[in-house]
Design a protein around this motif. Structure first.
Motif, PDB file in Angstrom:
ATOM      1  N   LEU A   1      45.893  30.956  46.100  1.00 33.01           N
ATOM      2  CA  LEU A   1      45.516  32.129  46.119  1.00 33.01           C
ATOM      3  C   LEU A   1      45.661  32.745  44.807  1.00 33.01           C
ATOM      4  N   GLY A   2      47.208  32.499  44.542  1.00 30.73           N
ATOM      5  CA  GLY A   2      47.544  33.155  43.254  1.00 30.73           C
ATOM      6  C   GLY A   2      47.108  32.485  42.045  1.00 30.73           C
ATOM      7  N   ALA A   3      46.759  31.060  42.059  1.00 36.93           N
ATOM      8  CA  ALA A   3      46.215  30.292  41.190  1.00 36.93           C
ATOM      9  C   ALA A   3      44.726  30.691  40.845  1.00 36.93           C
ATOM     10  N   LEU A   4      44.230  31.205  42.069  1.00 41.82           N
ATOM     11  CA  LEU A   4      42.765  31.414  42.015  1.00 41.82           C
ATOM     12  C   LEU A   4      42.500  32.618  41.169  1.00 41.82           C
ATOM     13  N   PHE A   5      43.433  33.848  41.557  1.00 38.58           N
ATOM     14  CA  PHE A   5      43.341  35.116  40.789  1.00 38.58           C
ATOM     15  C   PHE A   5      43.575  34.831  39.373  1.00 38.58           C
ATOM     16  N   VAL A   6      44.449  34.143  39.059  1.00 38.21           N
ATOM     17  CA  VAL A   6      44.815  33.768  37.471  1.00 38.21           C
ATOM     18  C   VAL A   6      43.654  33.113  36.866  1.00 38.21           C
ATOM     19  N   LEU A   7      42.918  32.223  37.383  1.00 37.10           N
ATOM     20  CA  LEU A   7      41.733  31.421  36.701  1.00 37.10           C
ATOM     21  C   LEU A   7      40.603  32.245  36.677  1.00 37.10           C
ATOM     22  N   VAL A   8      40.465  33.220  37.671  1.00 37.95           N
ATOM     23  CA  VAL A   8      39.270  34.104  37.694  1.00 37.95           C
ATOM     24  C   VAL A   8      39.349  35.056  36.377  1.00 37.95           C
ATOM     25  N   THR A   9      40.760  35.455  36.352  1.00 36.09           N
ATOM     26  CA  THR A   9      41.038  36.641  35.602  1.00 36.09           C
ATOM     27  C   THR A   9      40.970  36.072  34.123  1.00 36.09           C
TER      28      THR A   9
END
Length: 372
Positions: free
Chosen positions: A346-354
């Protein structure tokens, strides 16, 4: 006035005609779910690989409720620039309003068999029903409360916050603090809301068995209809003159105020409306999932909603709903297959999307269409 004219274009850069076309696809997808899912559950035999189980019905219903919550957040964040990290509070309050009604329907079928007091009150030696539970045995009262309670909290909180011109990260922090404070309060047994266990073991709603697949199908269809109605109302708001003002506030709040628009009033009413949508989503969530407890107030839940919106596409409404469904489907899979990996994912997803998809999935689709 040029600022307001520019606000005809949505946050994702789409024109109103493109928004309408994509909205039609979204409504069509919801109609597909409302028609096909009941057929796969009721008409297809359980031995068939195409049969949808009771568990699958609950999951889909939960995803639809989360989609409504994400849309509520996108309305204020994507179109007005108000980043709320406390919308789980409004979602939970709507859920508790419905949960109180469902608890009163248990009656003598509870563990202690008290016709008036819920089991947890009997266990804690409560002698009488608290005043704030009066009327909770009526469905109409529960429906009214799922509107009134989130709206009242959002109205009072928003009036003080917007009147004081609290904006940006400061507003996000105090909404998160509000949600955390409510979580701590609802954990207390003397609050009269079940303490850390909350409400569960529901039996029926309006006389219909909540454990029946037919009841679950009806609740799912109602949830899909509520999601579609929420989308249409939200889209009507953002495409109206008021919606242009909201986008102007998002892009240049000081200039909008200088033009003479009551910025605080616009912020307040859209914040209250967003809270009502979140409350309705919470009220639909509880009878389908079968439990509501103070953990739903947790600030991490509100942060996850923001991630759903960012993944789907901020400022698109249907993109926020799409993000909610996709992220929660991934959560369901990963927490079952690799439970220790989910939070990192979940954390990686938010960073990648940002970093790579600042306009989310909808923005990526739009960019590919333009490149053709």
């Amino acid at each position: 006035m040029l600022l307001l004219q520019r606000s005809w274009i949505t946050a994702s850069g789409k024109s109103p005609s493109e928004e309408a076309r994509r909205g039609a696809w979204f409504l069509g997808a919801l109609a597909f779910v409302a028609i096909v899912v009941p057929i796969l559950n009721q008409a297809v035999p359980p031995t068939s690989p195409f049969h949808l189980s009771s568990f699958a019905l609950t999951l889909i219903g939960k995803y639809m409720c989360y989609a409504m919550l994400a849309m509520a957040v996108d309305l204020i964040w994507g179109y007005c620039g108000i980043l709320s990290l406390g919308h789980a509070a409004f979602f939970s309050l709507g859920g508790y309003a419905m949960g109180m009604y469902l608890m009163r329907q248990i009656g003598t079928r509870g563990v202690y068999g008290d016709p008036v007091l819920p089991d947890f009150m009997v266990f804690l030696n409560w002698k009488s029903l608290p005043w704030f539970w009066y009327g909770s045995n009526h469905f109409a009262f529960a429906v009214a409360m799922m509107f009134i309670v989130p709206a009242l909290l959002a109205g009072v909180f928003g009036w003080f916050a917007f009147r004081s011109r609290v904006t940006g990260v400061y507003f996000s922090i105090i909404t998160q603090a509000l949600s955390y404070a409510l979580m701590l309060a609802f954990f207390r047994n003397d609050m009269g809301f079940g303490g850390n266990n909350g409400f569960t073991d529901f039996k029926e709603i309006l006389g219909f068995d909540l454990h029946s697949d037919r009841t679950k199908v009806v609740l799912l269809v109602i949830t899909v209809a509520a999601l579609a109605a929420s989308y249409l109302v939200c889209r009507a708001i953002v495409e109206s003159r008021a919606g242009r003002v909201l986008r102007a506030i998002r892009d240049a709040e000081s200039r909008t105020r200088f033009l003479g628009y009551p910025v605080e009033s616009f912020k307040l009413w859209v914040f209250v409306f967003s809270a009502i949508v979140a409350g309705i989503a919470g009220a639909l969530f509880v009878p389908q999932v079968g439990v509501i407890n103070p953990g739903e107030f947790a600030p991490i839940n509100s942060i996850e909603v923001v991630i759903w919106v960012a993944v789907g596409g901020r400022g698109t409404l249907f993109g926020a709903a799409l993000g909610a469904v996709l992220v929660n489907y991934a959560k369901t899979y990963l927490t079952g297959a690799f439970p220790e990996v989910w939070l990192y994912a979940l954390g990686a997803l938010f960073v990648l999307v940002t970093l790579f998809l600042p306009r989310g999935i909808v923005g990526l689709i739009q960019a590919r269409e333009k490149s053709k």
